[in-house]
Write a protein that holds these residues in place. Structure first.
Motif, PDB file in Angstrom:
ATOM      1  N   ASP A 260      12.977 -18.976 -20.166  1.00 39.67           N
ATOM      2  CA  ASP A 260      13.393 -19.438 -21.489  1.00 39.67           C
ATOM      3  C   ASP A 260      12.221 -19.347 -22.466  1.00 39.67           C
ATOM      4  N   PRO A 261      11.772 -18.122 -22.760  1.00 38.69           N
ATOM      5  CA  PRO A 261      10.611 -17.962 -23.647  1.00 38.69           C
ATOM      6  C   PRO A 261      10.854 -18.515 -25.044  1.00 38.69           C
ATOM      7  N   ASP A 262      12.061 -18.398 -25.554  1.00 38.55           N
ATOM      8  CA  ASP A 262      12.349 -18.929 -26.884  1.00 38.55           C
ATOM      9  C   ASP A 262      12.244 -20.453 -26.889  1.00 38.55           C
ATOM     10  N   GLY A 263      12.673 -21.072 -25.785  1.00 36.81           N
ATOM     11  CA  GLY A 263      12.555 -22.524 -25.679  1.00 36.81           C
ATOM     12  C   GLY A 263      11.102 -22.965 -25.646  1.00 36.81           C
ATOM     13  N   ILE A 264      10.271 -22.189 -24.945  1.00 43.63           N
ATOM     14  CA  ILE A 264       8.841 -22.513 -24.897  1.00 43.63           C
ATOM     15  C   ILE A 264       8.223 -22.371 -26.283  1.00 43.63           C
ATOM     16  N   LYS A 265       8.604 -21.297 -26.995  1.00 44.86           N
ATOM     17  CA  LYS A 265       8.082 -21.102 -28.347  1.00 44.86           C
ATOM     18  C   LYS A 265       8.475 -22.260 -29.252  1.00 44.86           C
TER      19      LYS A 265
END
Length: 299
Positions: A260-265
């Motif tokens: 979930d890279p967008d969530g991390i961002k």
């Protein structure tokens, strides 16, 4: 064996890395050699702006010729022995100089104070370390720890070294070192998570961040503030598992393997860079960041 004071400054011309090695010229060979197998104290001179004074303790493992600098020597520090003081100790206080061995027969500061390496009496060593590691004002942890046996953390009771064995046990205690490491890292980061930018204090006055080692203790990571970073729970979990890391200039790196890279961002601070300590020497050292990228980060 014997104690000593090693003078070090962050802008030193010498190839020093206090947690690993101390470079010195041949005129100090005898004094440094006398410290092999024993503990020394690092000191930053008073003429340095915002000096830390006596700021750390470490154990000298051996002395070798410097393979990269002809005529110079290296005092190698025993891995895992270096420890920043929770409370940097000034050169003097209301009672006078802390290092009493610097006084001459007239009670004045002698020329020994200018020496880059000098012997330190057991009494002065114990006084400096006691002041440097006094836990009376330690940063409150997120979870109240179980008080260890031995009475090291009795309220308002400074520890006293009565024997060399007790002193060594104290300085090598993982419980003691973790407490001190937490205090110096959280103080450097103003109790703020370097990744999210959040500074959360719970109802009991405890900071909701942890002091994480960039290079873990299990991998010979030292207890030096430049090998530490303040992280909230989720950020700490991701950092330890290699889902995030940092570039040398503190850019936050997100693993391609994160599901979930967008969530991390969405939870990192808007700048995309970790919030570092104000003091440059306290910021994550590239040496430790490189280790984390090469051994932990899932690129």
């Amino acid at each position: 064996m014997g104690h000593g004071v090693f003078i070090h400054r962050s802008d030193s011309i010498y190839d020093d890395s206090p947690a690993e090695r101390y470079q010195f010229p041949p005129q100090y060979f005898g004094r440094v050699q006398a410290c092999v197998g024993d503990w020394i104290v690092y000191y930053e001179p008073r003429k340095v702006a915002d000096t830390k004074g006596y700021f750390a303790v470490a154990k000298v493992q051996q002395v070798i010729p410097d393979p990269s600098a002809k005529g110079m020597f290296l005092a190698l520090i025993e891995p895992g022995s270096y420890l920043d003081f929770a409370n940097p100790v000034p050169f003097s206080d209301a009672d006078g100089v802390i290092e009493r061995g610097l006084l001459n027969d007239d009670g004045r500061i002698s020329g020994r104070a200018q020496a880059a390496v000098r012997p330190l009496s057991p009494i002065d060593f114990s006084r400096i370390v006691t002041l440097g590691l006094d836990q009376a004002e330690s940063t409150l942890p997120r979870v109240d720890p179980v008080t260890p046996a031995g009475g090291f953390f009795e309220d308002q009771a400074p520890f006293v070294f009565e024997e060399s064995r007790e002193r060594a046990q104290f300085l090598t205690s993982r419980i003691v070192r973790d407490r001190v490491f937490r205090k110096i890292v959280l103080r450097a980061y103003d109790e703020r998570c370097a990744i999210t930018g959040l500074k959360l204090i719970n109802g009991g006055g405890r900071a909701e961040v942890a002091a994480a080692h960039i290079r873990p203790v299990e991998a010979d990571g030292p207890d030096v503030v430049s090998n530490g970073i303040a992280l909230s729970g989720t950020a700490h979990w991701m950092f330890d598992r290699g889902l995030i890391s940092l570039s040398d200039d503190l850019e936050i790196l997100i693993s391609r393997q994160a599901n979930d890279p967008d969530g991390i961002k969405g939870i990192v601070n808007r700048s995309g860079r970790a919030i570092g300590p104000q003091r440059l020497s306290d910021r994550p050292h590239p040496h430790f960041l490189r280790w984390h990228r090469e051994h932990c980060f899932k690129q």
